[in-house]
Design a protein around this motif. Sequence first.
Motif, mmCIF file in Angstrom:
data_model
loop_
_atom_site.group_PDB
_atom_site.id
_atom_site.type_symbol
_atom_site.label_atom_id
_atom_site.label_comp_id
_atom_site.label_asym_id
_atom_site.label_seq_id
_atom_site.Cartn_x
_atom_site.Cartn_y
_atom_site.Cartn_z
ATOM 1 N N PRO A 295 0.787 -1.223 0.000
ATOM 2 C CA PRO A 295 0.000 0.000 0.000
ATOM 3 C C PRO A 295 0.822 1.277 0.000
ATOM 4 N N SER A 296 2.086 1.207 0.396
ATOM 5 C CA SER A 296 2.882 2.431 0.384
ATOM 6 C C SER A 296 3.778 2.537 -0.842
ATOM 7 N N ARG A 331 -0.048 6.632 5.620
ATOM 8 C CA ARG A 331 -1.107 5.766 6.119
ATOM 9 C C ARG A 331 -0.654 5.082 7.408
ATOM 10 N N ARG A 332 -1.625 4.716 8.212
ATOM 11 C CA ARG A 332 -1.274 4.041 9.460
ATOM 12 C C ARG A 332 -0.812 2.619 9.179
ATOM 13 N N LYS A 333 0.000 2.071 10.065
ATOM 14 C CA LYS A 333 0.592 0.752 9.894
ATOM 15 C C LYS A 333 0.010 -0.282 10.854
ATOM 16 N N ARG A 433 -7.541 5.962 -3.316
ATOM 17 C CA ARG A 433 -6.137 5.596 -3.234
ATOM 18 C C ARG A 433 -5.429 5.924 -4.545
ATOM 19 N N ASP A 625 -1.688 -5.023 4.954
ATOM 20 C CA ASP A 625 -1.322 -3.607 5.044
ATOM 21 C C ASP A 625 -2.459 -2.717 4.545
ATOM 22 N N LEU A 626 -3.140 -3.146 3.483
ATOM 23 C CA LEU A 626 -4.260 -2.360 2.966
ATOM 24 C C LEU A 626 -5.435 -2.392 3.929
ATOM 25 N N THR A 629 -5.575 0.057 6.793
ATOM 26 C CA THR A 629 -5.880 1.468 6.482
ATOM 27 C C THR A 629 -7.335 1.703 6.102
ATOM 28 N N GLU A 632 -9.360 3.791 8.562
ATOM 29 C CA GLU A 632 -8.661 4.980 9.047
ATOM 30 C C GLU A 632 -9.529 6.217 8.841
ATOM 31 N N GLU A 634 -10.945 9.625 7.751
ATOM 32 C CA GLU A 634 -10.730 10.365 6.510
ATOM 33 C C GLU A 634 -11.564 11.643 6.557
ATOM 34 N N ARG A 643 -16.687 4.544 7.974
ATOM 35 C CA ARG A 643 -15.706 4.992 8.972
ATOM 36 C C ARG A 643 -16.388 5.685 10.150
#
Length: 734
Positions: A295-296, A331-333, A433, A625-626, A629, A632, A634, A643
Amino acid sequence: DHFKGWLWKWTNYIKGYQRRWFVLSNGLLSYYRSQAEMAHTCRGTINLAGSFIVTEDSHNFMISNGGAQTFHLKASSEVERQRWITALELAKVKATRLAESDDSSDEDSLVSEMEKNDLRITLRSLVGKLDDLETCNDLISKHGGALQRALSDLESLENNLISQNDSSTLSSRIKTVNERATLFRITSTAMINACSDFLQLAQTQGKRWHKSIVHEREQRLRLEETVETLAKQHNTLERALHAGTGPPRPDPGSNDKDNKSKQSDEAASDDEDEFVDASDKGFTTEFVKEHRKTPSTASSSSIEQNGSSIAPVASDEQDKIPGMNVEKRVRRKRIKDKPNYSVNLWSIMKNCIGKDLSKIPMPINFNEPLSMLQRLGEDLEYSSILDRAEKCSTSQEQMAHVVAFSVSMYSTTLYRTGKPFNPLLGETYELDRRDDLGFRVICEQVSHHPPAAAMHVDSVNKSQSSGWSYWEEITLVSKFRGKYLNVTPTGVVHLKFHKSGNYYTWRKVTTTVHNIIVGKLWVDQSGDAEVVNHTTGDRCKHKYFPYSYFSRETPRKVSGVVVDAKGLAHYVVSGTWDAQMDCAKIVTVNNANKSKPLYKTLPSKKLWQTHPLPVGAEKMYFFTDLAVTLNEQEPDVAPTDSRLRPDQRTMEEGNWDLANDLKQRLEDAQRGRRRRREAETAAKKAMGQEVEPYKPVWFEPKKCPFTGEITHVFKNTYWDRKEAKDWSDCPTIF
């Protein structure tokens, strides 16, 4: 266990039920078109061990093994159907016992001959005591009847003799009754003694057998713990292997060009040394390594195929999308670790057997802190496959990539046994994204009963008359069968590449969650799927093989063949839905065996490989990983966005008790809104007014020109409304 006869079997919606000859033998139910076919051609077989039999009405019944095999059958009469049901149930019990005896054969071999002799002696003793009891029972019945008759004669004789003053005859009859009573007492005493001996022997052996059963149970538990420990160690080693073979990640705080060049040189050297075996015979072991995209990062290498190359997608060095003012965001991990809450599973599940779980209120203890809409967005984790597919030189090569993408959707389900939140009617979810993955998603819950969700995805370069669009409307039908849970998606997935105009459709396969009540949960995918290119006529039929202890197939295997409109085979696609998919171009075809032709292929090429899970994923619901997030926070999202759902947010934060209360309030409020709509509809109908069905905000129903099905498609108004911050059409649902 042996039964045969004619039944009507459902084939398809065109032909309906067709008459077939069925044979039940050795726990297997097979069918043929005629009795003459029994010598050479079997049309299908289902193993009754582990299968379930459902009676639908007076003539119809269904047999399924929980995977890809399901027979819908109809008998000529109710009596005939009951004969088949009885035979099938008996055969199922025998087949199950046979399978269990096969599994325990190794354990039986450890029993000593002395213990077997003791068991045989004990059984003979018990059988002998049972014979004694049966003999005593017959004697008691005989002597008791004689005694009863003697007493009746004595009573009638006593009345006659009293009137005649004759005492000699009375005394002889009393003597006879005493003899009968003595015989009855002796027999009863023998019966009581035999019962006592039998009870004492049974109690003594019962204690021994109970100890043996407890010992065997403890050994089985230790074995299960050992196997589970080995599985965890294997999983850890596999993750470490994937992490070790992945591309090196640069230090975010380092800007040293020398370090970057050094890392690139190390990655190149790794590429030269890495080899992976192909999954099918006839494929060679070499392939060109593809850098995984996280994702990063968004990287891909070109894959050489038949002398041509597939152009790579955007490289890691791009910080902005060309022509668009979209910057990458951090993005958060991680999310908060999953708390350890206990729950009485059986007290909840026992009332759910055979029912649709979407209509049953379930505590969040079975959930994960994501909604079904967010899980749909997670299907796009490997969207880079579609970016490469757009640049393929042939439609058949593009088809192979689309099939790999359709398989990659299931990779996140391997360890994900948690149930996503059922979205409320009108709930939405956006996933923008474009900055790193190159797409944006909008989802909406368009129906409550049955629960249906619509999704639309556009790649970042759609406005440049290229790129791709992806959309679907999905309804999940879930059935709890006691030991396992079947989740069957209904609806069609649509994919269009704008530059070539290629238009693809396919349907998703069945997901099965095993060991619901006892054992460790595990997930499997099974069924037949077909991806169709309606523009060129290309298609790929591929199969998800169900897992079986007795199968020699690779676990979680998927394989298929890409053919063109004329039926000519071009590519073989194969792999597993949890790890990777490869393709190999077909050179020649040997049709000697028409049911299963043999293909000679070029070396296989890797189309897709899974990303390694983040560190500590087992404490974070096994999120990728995706997935970490997806929930998260937004800014500037619609007020109906997932969310903002309070029960889901509270669960993610670890307060499950409050989350259960909030979930109950939201569902009660939704039921109240539904009752009000039904009351308004009834009132309008009574007044003769026209009643309009519920209309989603961002999607509208349209008929697909290729499949002919009505599906909800995107109205292309959401992103404009978001830019204008106009959410006036959104309902209040939270």
